[in-house]
Write an enzyme that holds these catalytic residues in place. Structure first.
Site, short mmCIF file in Angstrom:
data_model
loop_
_atom_site.label_atom_id
_atom_site.label_comp_id
_atom_site.label_asym_id
_atom_site.label_seq_id
_atom_site.Cartn_x
_atom_site.Cartn_y
_atom_site.Cartn_z
N TYR A 59 -11.73 -2.17 8.61
CA TYR A 59 -11.55 -1.30 7.51
C TYR A 59 -12.84 -1.00 6.66
O TYR A 59 -13.11 0.26 6.19
CB TYR A 59 -10.62 -2.00 6.38
CG TYR A 59 -9.23 -2.05 6.93
CD1 TYR A 59 -8.40 -1.20 6.71
CD2 TYR A 59 -8.60 -3.22 7.78
CE1 TYR A 59 -6.79 -0.88 7.22
CE2 TYR A 59 -7.56 -3.14 8.04
CZ TYR A 59 -6.53 -2.28 8.10
OH TYR A 59 -5.22 -2.26 8.34
N ARG A 78 6.69 -2.54 -9.46
CA ARG A 78 5.78 -1.59 -9.13
C ARG A 78 5.72 -0.41 -10.08
O ARG A 78 4.59 0.06 -10.56
CB ARG A 78 5.63 -1.39 -7.81
CG ARG A 78 4.05 -0.75 -7.35
CD ARG A 78 4.29 -0.58 -5.78
NE ARG A 78 4.97 0.83 -5.16
CZ ARG A 78 4.77 1.32 -4.31
NH1 ARG A 78 3.67 0.78 -3.42
NH2 ARG A 78 5.33 2.53 -3.77
N ARG A 137 4.60 -10.32 4.93
CA ARG A 137 5.10 -9.44 4.15
C ARG A 137 6.63 -9.50 3.55
O ARG A 137 7.07 -8.64 3.52
CB ARG A 137 5.04 -8.06 4.86
CG ARG A 137 3.45 -7.52 5.13
CD ARG A 137 2.85 -6.80 3.76
NE ARG A 137 1.40 -6.34 4.02
CZ ARG A 137 1.19 -5.09 4.26
NH1 ARG A 137 2.15 -4.15 4.45
NH2 ARG A 137 0.04 -4.83 4.47
N ASP A 163 -4.01 -9.08 -0.87
CA ASP A 163 -4.55 -8.31 0.28
C ASP A 163 -5.71 -8.86 1.00
O ASP A 163 -6.33 -9.40 0.26
CB ASP A 163 -4.53 -7.00 -0.17
CG ASP A 163 -4.07 -5.87 1.16
OD1 ASP A 163 -3.15 -5.70 1.40
OD2 ASP A 163 -5.34 -5.55 1.62
N ARG A 193 7.69 -3.71 -0.42
CA ARG A 193 8.38 -2.63 -0.75
C ARG A 193 9.86 -2.61 -0.09
O ARG A 193 10.70 -1.71 -0.79
CB ARG A 193 7.87 -1.32 -0.16
CG ARG A 193 6.78 -0.98 -1.09
CD ARG A 193 5.59 0.04 -0.26
NE ARG A 193 5.14 -0.40 0.93
CZ ARG A 193 4.32 0.20 1.89
NH1 ARG A 193 3.94 1.14 1.50
NH2 ARG A 193 4.01 -0.49 2.78
O1 CP3 Z 1 2.92 -11.30 3.38
C1 CP3 Z 1 2.76 -11.21 1.98
O2 CP3 Z 1 4.10 -11.07 1.59
C2 CP3 Z 1 1.70 -11.34 1.35
C3 CP3 Z 1 0.93 -10.34 1.07
C4 CP3 Z 1 0.22 -9.45 1.98
C5 CP3 Z 1 -0.09 -8.02 1.68
N1 CP3 Z 1 -1.09 -7.84 2.68
C6 CP3 Z 1 0.37 -7.30 0.34
C7 CP3 Z 1 0.43 -5.91 0.70
C8 CP3 Z 1 -0.46 -9.74 3.16
C9 CP3 Z 1 -0.59 -11.14 3.70
C10 CP3 Z 1 -1.28 -8.57 3.51
C11 CP3 Z 1 -2.24 -8.54 4.41
C12 CP3 Z 1 -2.85 -7.46 5.09
N2 CP3 Z 1 -3.25 -6.44 4.48
C13 CP3 Z 1 -3.35 -7.03 6.33
C14 CP3 Z 1 -3.03 -8.16 7.46
C15 CP3 Z 1 -1.58 -8.15 8.09
C16 CP3 Z 1 -1.11 -6.74 8.48
O3 CP3 Z 1 -0.27 -6.20 8.03
O4 CP3 Z 1 -1.69 -6.46 9.55
C17 CP3 Z 1 -3.71 -5.88 6.56
C18 CP3 Z 1 -4.17 -5.06 7.70
C19 CP3 Z 1 -3.89 -5.18 5.31
C20 CP3 Z 1 -4.26 -4.02 4.69
C21 CP3 Z 1 -3.26 -3.05 3.87
N3 CP3 Z 1 -2.88 -3.44 2.81
C22 CP3 Z 1 -2.74 -1.94 4.41
C23 CP3 Z 1 -3.05 -1.26 5.87
C24 CP3 Z 1 -1.97 -1.43 3.64
C25 CP3 Z 1 -1.31 -0.23 3.43
C26 CP3 Z 1 -0.14 0.03 4.38
C27 CP3 Z 1 1.33 -0.44 3.82
O5 CP3 Z 1 1.96 -1.33 4.41
O6 CP3 Z 1 1.54 0.26 2.78
C28 CP3 Z 1 -1.96 -2.51 2.45
C29 CP3 Z 1 -0.97 -2.27 1.25
C30 CP3 Z 1 -0.28 -3.61 0.83
N4 CP3 Z 1 -0.57 -4.99 0.82
C31 CP3 Z 1 1.00 -3.55 0.68
C32 CP3 Z 1 1.54 -5.10 0.47
C33 CP3 Z 1 3.07 -5.13 0.04
C34 CP3 Z 1 1.68 -2.24 -0.08
C35 CP3 Z 1 1.45 -1.64 -1.11
C36 CP3 Z 1 2.55 -1.03 -1.61
O7 CP3 Z 1 2.50 0.12 -1.59
O8 CP3 Z 1 3.13 -1.47 -2.79
#
Ligand code: CP3
Length: 349
Positions: free
Chosen positions: A156, A39, A26, A76, A30
């Site tokens: 999920y 965004r 990540r 994602d 944000r």
């Molecule tokens: O690592 C990176 O920079 C690459 C991008 C990336 C995202 N999600 C972007 C994202 C990667 C590799 C993921 C993987 C992901 N997504 C996982 C596995 C890793 C982990 O964190 O356990 C999981 C379980 C998800 C599912 C997911 N996506 C959730 C639960 C959420 C909401 C929670 C949160 O942090 O807001 C997301 C949204 C998400 N995916 C965001 C980002 C940058 C946040 C979006 C935003 O509000 O701008």
């Protein structure tokens, strides 16, 4: 400078690097003001992920600031259920929301007819990012692709979003193994295809995120984490025999060892609960290890971060090692702490 050494890939191929390579899960997101700015203009999360220009720009943002050894394509893990036809939305501040699939009869919404078409913007974002990396002077930065592992994505899909106890998905796995296997098989096939398409588009390594691997007992772990992961590894390798594949069965504890021994992954990413001494003795003899600073320690910064970084590097630097954090960067993390962390890793290299 052409043909600059990509230290991240050198470690994955079990060669000696010039310095300790690092990237952070990540690393785009944000905590970065430039991400928040984009965004605001771009709309929802999925709109950003499916817009090749925006997704590529977001992928580049942390590289420009910090110069990590690897970029990870901005997307994602939930694009797979979405591309298979399951309704998905990201509710601001609440995370993902899907129409839950609770049994065999619900799986009929899933189909492959538009799968590659829906995901084609991700492939386009990959080729744009490759061009930008070269153009902006980051020749030694590798590009990583990824997918979620079947178990975690199924969590999920069945729960319909995040969960604390995974009651619905475990109920399905324990009570109707046939139905759950059906879902896992669909995910094995789609995930492997998705990774192959990303590699064809230009990523140089892939990571399989199994964020909820720690929710399973040892036997279920073998059935729903190890076996499907091994199948994905085999399918991907049948097309791309040399592609490095990093596995991340988060919070798997002792099960990390059987994961490393039985899945065929090229490297293992460890969460912060794993003692780095144990990882050095038990895992690093098999594969390179990536990890594992507590993301909250990064958020906190200060002396405790310095000490934690010293221990991780001290324990793991003599074997195959890529510095990372134990889970994604928290959104409240000050940018200066990430800067400091990069400086520390470079100092110890
Ligand atoms: O690592 C990176 O920079 C690459 C991008 C990336 C995202 N999600 C972007 C994202 C990667 C590799 C993921 C993987 C992901 N997504 C996982 C596995 C890793 C982990 O964190 O356990 C999981 C379980 C998800 C599912 C997911 N996506 C959730 C639960 C959420 C909401 C929670 C949160 O942090 O807001 C997301 C949204 C998400 N995916 C965001 C980002 C940058 C946040 C979006 C935003 O509000 O701008």
């Amino acid at each position: 400078m052409a043909n600059q050494k990509k230290n991240f890939l050198e470690v994955l191929k079990k060669h000696k690097p010039d310095h300790i390579p690092f990237w952070f899960m990540r690393q785009a997101g944000r905590y970065l003001p430039e991400y928040m700015e984009l965004r605001k203009q771009a709309g929802g999360f999925l709109d950003m992920a499916y817009n090749p220009d925006i997704a590529s720009e977001i992928t580049m943002q942390p590289i420009r600031r910090f110069g990590m050894d690897a970029a990870i394509i901005f997307s994602d893990i939930l694009v797979i259920p979405h591309a298979l036809g399951q309704h998905l939305e990201f509710v601001q501040g609440k995370g993902p929301k899907l129409n839950p699939l609770r049994g065999s009869s619900d799986f009929s919404v899933l189909n492959f007819s538009k799968f590659q078409q829906i995901l084609s913007p991700v492939h386009e974002a990959i080729s744009l990012t490759k061009t930008s990396l070269k153009k902006e002077g980051f020749e030694s930065t590798a590009l990583i692709g990824f997918c979620g592992a079947p178990w975690t994505v199924a969590c999920y899909m069945v729960e319909g979003g995040g969960s604390r106890d995974f009651i619905n998905v475990k109920k399905l796995a324990f009570q109707d193994e046939k139905a759950f296997s059906e879902l896992i098989e669909i995910l094995v096939e789609s995930s492997a295809q998705y990774l192959i398409d990303q590699i064809n588009a230009g990523v140089e390594a892939v990571q399989i995120f199994d964020s909820w691997a720690g929710a399973l007992d040892a036997q279920s772990f073998h059935k729903w984490v190890v076996n499907p992961t091994r199948q994905i590894v085999n399918l991907v390798r049948s097309q791309h025999p040399d592609i490095p594949i990093i596995g991340f069965p988060r919070c798997a504890g002792q099960n990390y060892l059987s994961y490393v021994q039985n899945t065929g992954v090229s490297a293992i990413s460890i969460d912060q609960n794993i003692d780095t001494k144990w990882a050095a003795n038990s895992l690093q003899s098999f594969v390179p290890v990536q990890g594992n600073l507590d993301p909250i320690c990064l958020l906190t910064g200060g002396d405790s971060m310095v000490m934690a970084v010293e221990k991780i590097i001290g324990d793991l630097k003599d074997g195959g090692f890529i510095f990372n954090i134990g889970h994604g960067i928290h959104k409240q993390t000050p940018v200066e702490h990430v800067e400091k962390l990069c400086a520390l890793i470079r100092e110890y290299s």
